[in-house]
Design an enzyme around this catalytic site. Structure first.
Site, PDB file in Angstrom:
ATOM      1  N   ASP A 227       0.876  -1.160   0.000  1.00 28.63           N
ATOM      2  CA  ASP A 227       0.000   0.000   0.000  1.00 28.63           C
ATOM      3  C   ASP A 227       0.918   1.217   0.000  1.00 28.63           C
ATOM      4  O   ASP A 227       2.092   1.127   0.376  1.00 28.63           O
ATOM      5  CB  ASP A 227      -0.946   0.005   1.221  1.00 28.63           C
ATOM      6  CG  ASP A 227      -2.111   0.976   1.006  1.00 28.63           C
ATOM      7  OD1 ASP A 227      -2.042   1.771   0.037  1.00 28.63           O
ATOM      8  OD2 ASP A 227      -3.074   0.954   1.784  1.00 28.63           O
TER       9      ASP A 227
HETATM   10  C1  BGC Z   1      -4.818   3.553   0.052  1.00 24.42           C
HETATM   11  C2  BGC Z   1      -4.949   2.567  -1.086  1.00 24.42           C
HETATM   12  C3  BGC Z   1      -4.796   3.284  -2.396  1.00 24.42           C
HETATM   13  C4  BGC Z   1      -3.437   3.968  -2.413  1.00 24.42           C
HETATM   14  C5  BGC Z   1      -3.163   4.739  -3.683  1.00 24.42           C
HETATM   15  C6  BGC Z   1      -3.538   4.354  -0.050  1.00 24.42           C
HETATM   16  O1  BGC Z   1      -3.517   5.371   0.885  1.00 24.42           O
HETATM   17  O2  BGC Z   1      -4.852   2.874   1.283  1.00 24.42           O
HETATM   18  O3  BGC Z   1      -6.198   1.927  -1.028  1.00 24.42           O
HETATM   19  O4  BGC Z   1      -4.935   2.400  -3.458  1.00 24.42           O
HETATM   20  O5  BGC Z   1      -3.377   4.896  -1.336  1.00 24.42           O
HETATM   21  O6  BGC Z   1      -3.955   5.857  -3.759  1.00 24.42           O
END
Ligand code: BGC
Length: 754
Positions: A227
């Protein structure tokens, strides 16, 4: 791409560089070896692709916002999810996006999780089936999905550091099971690890999760991406199986990888595994590229259709719905004009258009409108309130659009309570004083307390229904579409009833999942608690009859597949779709198990008078629990009840099956094993018969009255629970001692093993 050859040609520095992003949304290229970069974008219910031509940074291109996961799951419709996935895949192809980040299939442990709107359900089977259908749709268009957030990201509070302490059964049966089905059935191109720690280890460097379970047990062969910003120790991450770090860490972590290899702390083989998976992803994306075309308006119409099949009719007294367009109707509430149709954070879509209920109602009739409340803060605006009350007074029916404003739920923080804004509750109370025909339409990402149930006749839950929500809502309110969604989560009467209440969101980084496997209806049903709306509940404008349950065998072995069928008939006067749910219960179990668990569901469409037969296949997993003694799923022999129903609390048909197994759990008797346990094992009974007899005789003082009435029962209970070591003290033979007993137990254990 000849990956084997490229792996030989890449320098160590190039290999390390491929293990992190070039920027926020791209992987790195290596021009001299013709390795291109690919783009990834959020997800999950629309395309949030960064518009690099926009003047303001972080602006997404215009796209279609489909309903959020909280709504989608209520469709219980795999085909619908696949259709949506295909549409998303087409948009990605047209925009040159190789992987769309989603779906998220974390379990809804508490109604308070700020990101519940992005997740499907409290039930792992439903969640994994819906996630798999979504992924299959996207990937059928040659675009990858990223199943997220693996694992146990069930709250937003301290999401980057919190340590989710979960017992093994809960982890396997609830939290991992939601991913397992989706991984095994849909093979997502990528899996995204979560921010949090699970049982002490960051998910981004959690070998048990990323390698032992995901790859070795579930057979996953593709890429794990972090993530965004989840990496703690990059080198440990490589060792644990985290292939790609996102976004770019400006070469800092790449350097750590190079140093670790040079110092012999990380083997080239370990690094190569990750690099190979990055290359395979890039290659697959390149091979699957097509000239994508997509039709914005067609996708908008699809979003409307999907939303109408996700909404859940929760109350319909006196047949107030569908609305009679000839009556005088008013729409009250800001959300009628400016719907809350998606949640805040990384899934936020720059919708190319939004259709409100006020826009869409024009196709049916003229309605009066009053804003009623504000959403910027929770404060009653007296003028708006008074206008709404007089508007309601003048009309036969008042439809109040209410729910949670943006600030009440979002990515990055959790809700503090389950209440709706007080200003909206006051509005409903005041309108109810002047009009008895109230329908409430709710826009929210997670359950709310509904203290106004007795004041209203109709309740339609549309969740966060996407950009076409207004059209879908009007089609449902006026009966053009018959509601067919059912709740993918239980609605407790109040927050305090929720099983995670005492341990959500934990203390500091310490978060204990004290409720174990008893999440959602598994808890409410086992405890026979009243809930506001049960899991799987939803009404229709027609009625359905369930009959002819047939179970393919009365007895099976645990490796057999059982087929259960029944007939569903539309007994009402309009066409409709019914979600049929199948639950299984172990009637007698030596471990604690939920009262019932969802193991099958089907959605069937029926014209008035029409009936259809539907069938479910149940395999071993439908009867198993996760047995920690063998680190595997295990079926205990015995009778299982099969329940088919319209909701978890509305079981219409029941039957049973006897499941046999030739597998045994390993037994290890010790000095502290009770007489009951040892004597109920035939080998143990034979071995200790004499000792046991003598012991029982010494207990005949129970026949006197020294222990009071009921002394027989008391003595029986004492005997049952006595550890076998206790017998030594009651036996006067010197040879019957601890050494002797130790040898006997060893003999018994090796007999049982053999
Ligand atoms: C989120 C993800 C997301 C990623 C990219 C993160 O903060 O938890 O779900 O895909 O950012 O935006």
């Amino acid at each position: 791409m000849n990956i084997k050859k490229i792996l030989k040609e890449l320098t160590l520095e190039e290999k390390a560089s491929l293990c992190s992003g070039a920027d926020f949304w791209h992987t790195k290229s290596v021009d001299r070896l013709a390795i291109p970069q690919i783009m990834v974008s959020d997800g999950p219910h629309g395309l949030r692709k960064n518009d690099e031509t926009a003047e303001t940074p972080n602006t997404a291109i215009k796209a279609v916002c489909f309903p959020s996961a909280c709504a989608l799951a209520c469709s219980f419709d795999r085909n619908l999810l696949t259709t949506m996935g295909k549409a998303l895949g087409e948009e990605c192809q047209a925009e040159n996006v190789a992987v769309i980040l989603g779906p998220g299939c974390n379990i809804k442990r508490s109604p308070l999780c700020g990101r519940n709107f992005e997740y499907f359900s409290e039930d792992p089977y439903l969640s994994s089936e819906i996630a798999a259908a979504h992924i299959k749709g996207v990937q059928s268009r040659g675009v990858g999905s990223s199943l997220k957030h693996f694992a146990a990201n069930n709250q937003e509070t301290r999401r980057l550091s919190v340590n989710a302490k979960i017992d093994e059964r809960a982890l396997r049966e609830i939290y991992l099971a939601s991913f397992e089905g989706a991984v095994k059935n849909a093979s997502p191109w990528t899996v995204m690890c979560s921010y949090n720690r699970v049982n002490g280890h960051h998910s981004s460097q959690n070998k048990k999760l990323l390698t032992d379970v995901l790859r070795k047990e579930w057979g996953y062969e593709d890429l794990v991406v972090s993530d965004w910003g989840a990496v703690d120790d990059r080198v440990e991450g490589i060792k644990a199986g985290l292939d790609l770090e996102m976004p770019a860490s400006f070469g800092k972590n790449d350097k750590l990888i190079v140093d670790a290899v040079n110092k012999g702390k990380l083997s080239m083989k370990q690094l190569d595994k990750c690099v190979e998976r990055v290359l395979r992803l890039v290659d697959k994306a390149e091979e699957s590229r097509t000239e994508g075309k997509w039709d914005k308006d067609a996708h908008h119409e699809l979003a409307a259709k999907i939303a109408s099949q996700c909404s859940v009719l929760l109350k319909n007294d006196d047949g107030i719905l569908p609305l009679d367009a000839k009556k005088k109707i008013c729409f009250i509430g800001k959300f009628a004009d400016k719907p809350r149709y998606q949640g805040g954070g990384s899934s936020h879509i720059n919708s190319f258009k939004v259709v409100s209920a006020m826009d869409a109602v024009k196709d049916y009739c003229n309605v009066d409108y009053a804003q009623g409340y504000i959403t910027e803060k929770d404060e009653t605006d007296k003028k708006l309130l008074n206008e709404a009350v007089s508007c309601a007074k003048k009309n036969d029916i008042a439809v109040i659009f209410a729910g949670l404003p943006d600030a009440f739920e979002s990515e990055a923080y959790d809700r503090k309570h389950m209440r709706m804004p007080e200003c909206q509750l006051e509005l409903i109370r005041e309108v109810a004083k002047v009009n008895k025909n109230i329908v409430v339409v709710l826009h929210n990402g997670s359950p709310v307390e509904v203290p106004f149930m007795d004041d209203i006749k109709g309740l339609l839950e549309v969740y966060l229904g996407g950009q076409a929500v207004g059209k879908a809502t009007c089609n449902l309110l006026f009966g053009k579409v018959n509601p067919s969604g059912k709740l993918a989560e239980s609605w407790p009467l109040k927050l305090e009833d929720n099983p995670s209440y005492l341990s959500f969101p934990g203390v500091g980084d310490d978060l204990e999942y004290t409720e174990g496997i008893f999440v959602g209806y598994r808890y409410y049903d086992t405890k026979k608690m009243a809930v506001r709306f049960p899991f799987g509940y939803g009404l229709s404008y027609t009625t359905f009859e369930y009959s002819d349950m047939h179970i393919s065998a009365s007895e099976i072995n645990d490796d057999d597949t059982l087929t259960v069928s029944c007939t569903i008939k539309n007994t009402g006067s309009c066409e409709g779709m019914e979600i049929v749910e199948l639950y299984v219960r172990d009637k007698e179990s030596s471990v604690v198990r939920p009262f019932k668990e969802l193991k099958g569901f089907e959605k069937v469409s029926l014209r008035p008078g029409e009936s259809k037969k539907i069938a479910f296949n149940l395999d071993k997993r439908a009867f198993a629990y996760y047995e920690t003694a063998i680190n595997d799923w295990f079926v205990e022999y015995g009778e299982f009840e099969i329940m088919i129903g319209a909701s978890s609390r509305d079981i219409r048909l029941t039957g049973s099956v006897y499941v046999n197994t030739d597998k045994k759990l390993p037994v290890q008797f010790t000095f502290n094993s009770t007489l009951q346990d040892i004597m109920s094992c035939p080998e143990g009974k034979e071995m200790f018969a004499d000792l046991f007899d003598r012991y029982c005789k010494t207990m005949d003082w129970a026949n006197g009255d020294g222990l009071g009435e009921g002394s027989k029962e008391l003595v029986m209970a004492m005997i049952k629970d006595t550890p076998i070591r206790g017998l030594l003290c009651y036996d006067d033979r010197p040879e019957i001692n601890r050494v002797w007993l130790g040898e006997m137990l060893e003999r018994l254990n090796s007999m049982l093993e053999g």
